[in-house]
Design an enzyme around this catalytic site. Sequence first.
Site, PDB file in Angstrom:
ATOM      1  N   CYS A 183      18.511 -11.135 -64.810  1.00 23.50           N
ATOM      2  CA  CYS A 183      18.140 -10.676 -63.476  1.00 23.50           C
ATOM      3  C   CYS A 183      17.034 -11.584 -62.927  1.00 23.50           C
ATOM      4  O   CYS A 183      16.051 -11.857 -63.610  1.00 23.50           O
ATOM      5  CB  CYS A 183      17.657  -9.222 -63.564  1.00 23.50           C
ATOM      6  SG  CYS A 183      16.969  -8.564 -62.030  1.00 23.50           S
ATOM      7  N   TYR A 241       9.460  -7.414 -65.420  1.00 21.53           N
ATOM      8  CA  TYR A 241      10.818  -7.219 -65.916  1.00 21.53           C
ATOM      9  C   TYR A 241      11.657  -6.593 -64.815  1.00 21.53           C
ATOM     10  O   TYR A 241      11.124  -6.025 -63.849  1.00 21.53           O
ATOM     11  CB  TYR A 241      10.847  -6.351 -67.179  1.00 21.53           C
ATOM     12  CG  TYR A 241      10.627  -4.870 -66.947  1.00 21.53           C
ATOM     13  CD1 TYR A 241      11.697  -4.010 -66.728  1.00 21.53           C
ATOM     14  CD2 TYR A 241       9.351  -4.324 -66.944  1.00 21.53           C
ATOM     15  CE1 TYR A 241      11.507  -2.651 -66.513  1.00 21.53           C
ATOM     16  CE2 TYR A 241       9.138  -2.977 -66.729  1.00 21.53           C
ATOM     17  CZ  TYR A 241      10.218  -2.137 -66.512  1.00 21.53           C
ATOM     18  OH  TYR A 241      10.013  -0.798 -66.296  1.00 21.53           O
ATOM     19  N   CYS A 242      12.986  -6.693 -64.955  1.00 18.99           N
ATOM     20  CA  CYS A 242      13.876  -6.068 -63.968  1.00 18.99           C
ATOM     21  C   CYS A 242      15.085  -5.457 -64.670  1.00 18.99           C
ATOM     22  O   CYS A 242      14.904  -4.762 -65.689  1.00 18.99           O
ATOM     23  CB  CYS A 242      14.243  -7.030 -62.844  1.00 18.99           C
ATOM     24  SG  CYS A 242      14.911  -8.620 -63.349  1.00 18.99           S
ATOM     25  N   ARG A 243      16.290  -5.708 -64.186  1.00 19.25           N
ATOM     26  CA  ARG A 243      17.451  -4.962 -64.688  1.00 19.25           C
ATOM     27  C   ARG A 243      17.939  -5.444 -66.034  1.00 19.25           C
ATOM     28  O   ARG A 243      18.375  -4.653 -66.864  1.00 19.25           O
ATOM     29  CB  ARG A 243      18.583  -5.052 -63.660  1.00 19.25           C
ATOM     30  CG  ARG A 243      18.239  -4.327 -62.369  1.00 19.25           C
ATOM     31  CD  ARG A 243      19.136  -4.730 -61.219  1.00 19.25           C
ATOM     32  NE  ARG A 243      18.753  -4.023 -60.003  1.00 19.25           N
ATOM     33  CZ  ARG A 243      18.877  -4.519 -58.787  1.00 19.25           C
ATOM     34  NH1 ARG A 243      19.384  -5.728 -58.611  1.00 19.25           N
ATOM     35  NH2 ARG A 243      18.499  -3.810 -57.734  1.00 19.25           N
TER      36      ARG A 243
END
Length: 222
Positions: free
Chosen positions: A184, A178-180
Amino acid sequence: MDSLSTTEGPAELFAATGRALGHPKRLELLTLLAQTERSVEDLSTLAGQSLATTSAQLQTLRRAGLVVRRRAGTHAYYRLAGPAVLDLLVALQRVTVGLHAGEHLAAPGADDADDVPVRTLERDELLRGARSGRVLVLDVRPTEEYASGHIPGAVSLPLEELEDRLGEIPTDVEVVAYCRGAYCLLSHDAARLLRERGRDASVLDHGMNEWRAAGQPVGAGR
């Protein structure tokens, strides 16, 4: 009295907020600031634009009350004005997706480099897998963003370090990156790299912005 005259003040404020949000790069800056406080110089680099342009956009956001600034010596640092700004970002995304139901709204390039689209997991599926030990949650944002707040139990491994540190990732689990936020690209790039190296990899269907806005627990520190 004209009925509109009683709403002119609030309506102008609402419109000012809308105007401040009405630029892709300003939305990008807000997304970056939702992760952690940053200097103008860092934001300029991350957004891929000049320092003067970034500063001007931040002033627009500041005048609208969406960000606040602090000074330390010759440097200026910005952060979101409060949790409500993050809620606004997530709500804007949710409303936009709802209005364009049926259209392909994946992050640009999310599937371009892969014949088979990257599998996505929802929050409940992620939590069940993490509790059972079947899933390793991987935070591929920069380390300072991870330290400022992350999904509890997630392992920090920034995308730019991933290939050199593949040996640190167990081979007998599914890796969920996962990221922002939901749009993303970092998590999609990480999942593709892992799959190319023979690993079982997926992405969370949202990111840290949506996780925070949903009131989920947040870990801090490295």
